[in-house]
Design a protein around this motif. Structure first.
Motif, PDB file in Angstrom:
ATOM      1  N   PHE A  95       2.000   5.376 -20.445  1.00 15.74           N
ATOM      2  CA  PHE A  95       0.931   6.015 -19.692  1.00 15.74           C
ATOM      3  C   PHE A  95      -0.402   5.913 -20.430  1.00 15.74           C
ATOM      4  N   GLY A 230      -5.663   6.163 -15.885  1.00 16.77           N
ATOM      5  CA  GLY A 230      -4.761   7.263 -15.533  1.00 16.77           C
ATOM      6  C   GLY A 230      -5.167   7.983 -14.274  1.00 16.77           C
ATOM      7  N   TRP A 396      -1.059  16.855 -15.318  1.00 18.21           N
ATOM      8  CA  TRP A 396      -1.741  15.654 -15.795  1.00 18.21           C
ATOM      9  C   TRP A 396      -3.258  15.802 -15.723  1.00 18.21           C
ATOM     10  N   ASN A 400      -6.115  15.974 -19.021  1.00 21.21           N
ATOM     11  CA  ASN A 400      -7.106  14.904 -19.076  1.00 21.21           C
ATOM     12  C   ASN A 400      -8.512  15.363 -18.731  1.00 21.21           C
ATOM     13  N   TYR A 416      -6.416  12.214 -10.600  1.00 20.43           N
ATOM     14  CA  TYR A 416      -5.405  12.439 -11.631  1.00 20.43           C
ATOM     15  C   TYR A 416      -4.108  12.976 -11.017  1.00 20.43           C
ATOM     16  N   ASP A 417      -4.231  13.876 -10.045  1.00 16.01           N
ATOM     17  CA  ASP A 417      -3.040  14.414  -9.382  1.00 16.01           C
ATOM     18  C   ASP A 417      -2.260  13.310  -8.688  1.00 16.01           C
ATOM     19  N   TYR A 420      -0.260  11.349 -11.144  1.00 23.61           N
ATOM     20  CA  TYR A 420       0.953  12.066 -11.534  1.00 23.61           C
ATOM     21  C   TYR A 420       2.033  11.917 -10.465  1.00 23.61           C
ATOM     22  N   LEU A 428       6.728  11.189 -17.949  1.00 26.87           N
ATOM     23  CA  LEU A 428       5.364  11.678 -17.757  1.00 26.87           C
ATOM     24  C   LEU A 428       5.309  13.184 -17.972  1.00 26.87           C
ATOM     25  N   ASP A 429       6.352  13.895 -17.553  1.00 27.44           N
ATOM     26  CA  ASP A 429       6.405  15.335 -17.801  1.00 27.44           C
ATOM     27  C   ASP A 429       6.508  15.643 -19.288  1.00 27.44           C
ATOM     28  N   VAL A 432       3.052  15.220 -20.698  1.00 25.05           N
ATOM     29  CA  VAL A 432       2.216  16.368 -20.332  1.00 25.05           C
ATOM     30  C   VAL A 432       2.570  17.575 -21.199  1.00 25.05           C
TER      31      VAL A 432
END
Length: 447
Positions: A95, A230, A396, A400, A416-417, A420, A428-429, A432
């Motif tokens: 990521f 991202g 996320w 950021n 960004y959402d 995610y 990815l979780d 985060v």
């Protein structure tokens, strides 16, 4: 080692530019090339973390240590832990914006902890000395390897004429090479960025074909910038932009179960702490200790979110509800204790009850106040799509960007959402989670 820049070759799933082996890093010394390659990382890592502790423990008598169950178990266990730690790092580093060195310690803590739990569950003998020394060497080795390699990184991307790179200022350590003619540059390049949705001339199509034949990846500009920043900027909802539109259902259900179990286990620990903090809030200012607000959640359903009150309690006129729902920089309504609670994110802890009720997750897009979400839905296209997953205490966008207030910031948060949701996964979780811990410790993004 995996590059913080993620890109998509034509017709393939996301891969890192740095994984292209042919001709890459030709201008670097062999030691840096070795540090960047997975096989050398694993080879040196396994030798250092498994064999060296065994030698230290045996004092030269390897046969005696190998004959003991504890020696063999620890050697095999630490080898599994090293491989596990590297795999965790590789997955997290897919990521954007990931600095490998930040995640060496938590990745190997997780992998060695899993092996240690395995020793206890199966009642296997192991050497504490050998295990601890192996863990220390693993952290030092991979931290140094990634640090040295990162200091000598520079991604070179060739860009076809007529392509606008609006977000290039967000990307670091990338050299953009503007092409004037359909000829492969003399200097080493790691990829070519093109707009694959437009009709290219015959010369440029031959150029792209030649790049593919030489092992140079070709990336579509929109997906390349998404992987570099991202953020997912969408013009219309389509499977090509956001995958299948519906996130992975298997992981969605698994995450719901994990969220509930973690909240259930933490509740007895957090209740006394929340009670004490609630008393301090009541002593500092008048009003309830718990702040309640209607927000829009999973599948667009409204729910009541719980937070520790951090502002002076006041009745707000209906016509000012939208302005009151937005927290500004240096907002005068925030109390002294409230600033500390916001900086450390302690004010979000009562949302553990929302998780137990199935309304929220630990990680996901932050739920907005209903009055704000109604406004955003009218102003921003596709805003409702963020409700396809459960809202989270952290997410996320938060790690950021932090809090937002203006229309432009809200739109960026939406991008960004969407990133995610598109890359909705365990890894990815985990990223985060790691970065949230750093945010809590530094207070970055709090208002």
């Amino acid at each position: 080692m995996v590059d913080p820049v993620r890109t998509w070759p034509i017709g393939e799933k996301p891969v890192s530019v740095r994984r292209t082996e042919k001709g890459r890093h030709a201008d670097r010394s062999s030691i840096f090339v070795s540090l960047l390659r997975l096989r050398y990382q694993l080879l040196f890592g396994l030798l250092l973390t498994s064999v060296v502790p065994l030698l230290l423990r045996s004092q030269g008598d390897l046969a005696q240590i190998w004959a003991s169950p504890s020696g063999r178990n620890t050697l095999l266990g630490t080898a599994f832990a090293v491989v596990g730690g590297v795999l965790i790092l590789r997955q997290i580093n897919r990521f954007p914006g990931v600095n490998d060195t930040y995640y060496v310690l938590p990745s190997f803590v997780a992998s060695y902890a899993v092996v240690l739990i395995g020793f206890f569950l199966f009642r296997l003998d192991y050497s504490r000395f050998q295990f601890v020394v192996s863990f220390a060497i693993a952290c030092v080795w991979y931290f140094v390897a990634f640090l040295v390699a990162r200091r000598h990184e520079l991604l070179r991307l060739a860009v076809l004429p007529g392509i606008e790179l609006r977000d290039r200022g967000r990307v670091e350590r990338v050299h953009w090479l503007k092409l004037e003619a359909p000829q492969i540059p003399q200097r080493q390049i790691h990829g070519v960025i093109a707009d694959l949705r437009v009709d290219l001339s015959d010369d440029w199509e031959r150029f792209i074909a030649d790049c593919a034949l030489r092992g140079i990846p070709v990336f579509h500009v929109k997906q390349a910038m998404e992987s570099l920043t991202g953020r997912v900027e969408i013009e219309h909802l389509s499977e090509n932009t956001l995958g299948t539109l519906i996130p992975n259902r298997v992981y969605l259900h698994m995450k719901d179960l994990i969220d509930w179990l973690v909240a259930f286990l933490l509740l007895p620990i957090l209740l006394p702490f929340l009670f004490v903090v609630g008393l301090l809030i009541r002593l500092e200012s008048k009003g309830p200790a718990i702040f309640r607000q209607t927000r829009t959640g999973y599948r667009g359903q409204p729910f009541t979110v719980y937070k520790l009150r951090t502002m002076i309690s006041a009745e707000e006129a209906a016509e000012k509800a939208r302005e009151a729902a937005i927290t500004r920089d240096n907002d005068p309504r925030i109390t002294r204790l409230g600033r500390f609670l916001r900086r450390t994110r302690i004010d979000e802890l009562p949302q553990i009850f929302n998780i137990l009720r199935g309304e929220m997750s630990w990680i996901g897009p932050r739920p907005e106040a209903k009055v704000l979400s109604d406004w955003f839905e009218g102003a921003l296209p596709f805003y409702r799509y963020r409700y396809v997953v459960r809202p989270g205490i952290t997410g996320w966008a938060q790690i950021n960007q932090g809090h937002v207030a203006t229309d432009h910031e809200v739109l960026e948060k939406l991008h960004y959402d969407f990133f995610y949701i598109k890359h909705f996964s365990l890894w990815l979780d985990v990223l985060v989670l790691f970065r949230t811990i750093g945010t809590v410790l530094t207070g970055r993004g709090a208002k």
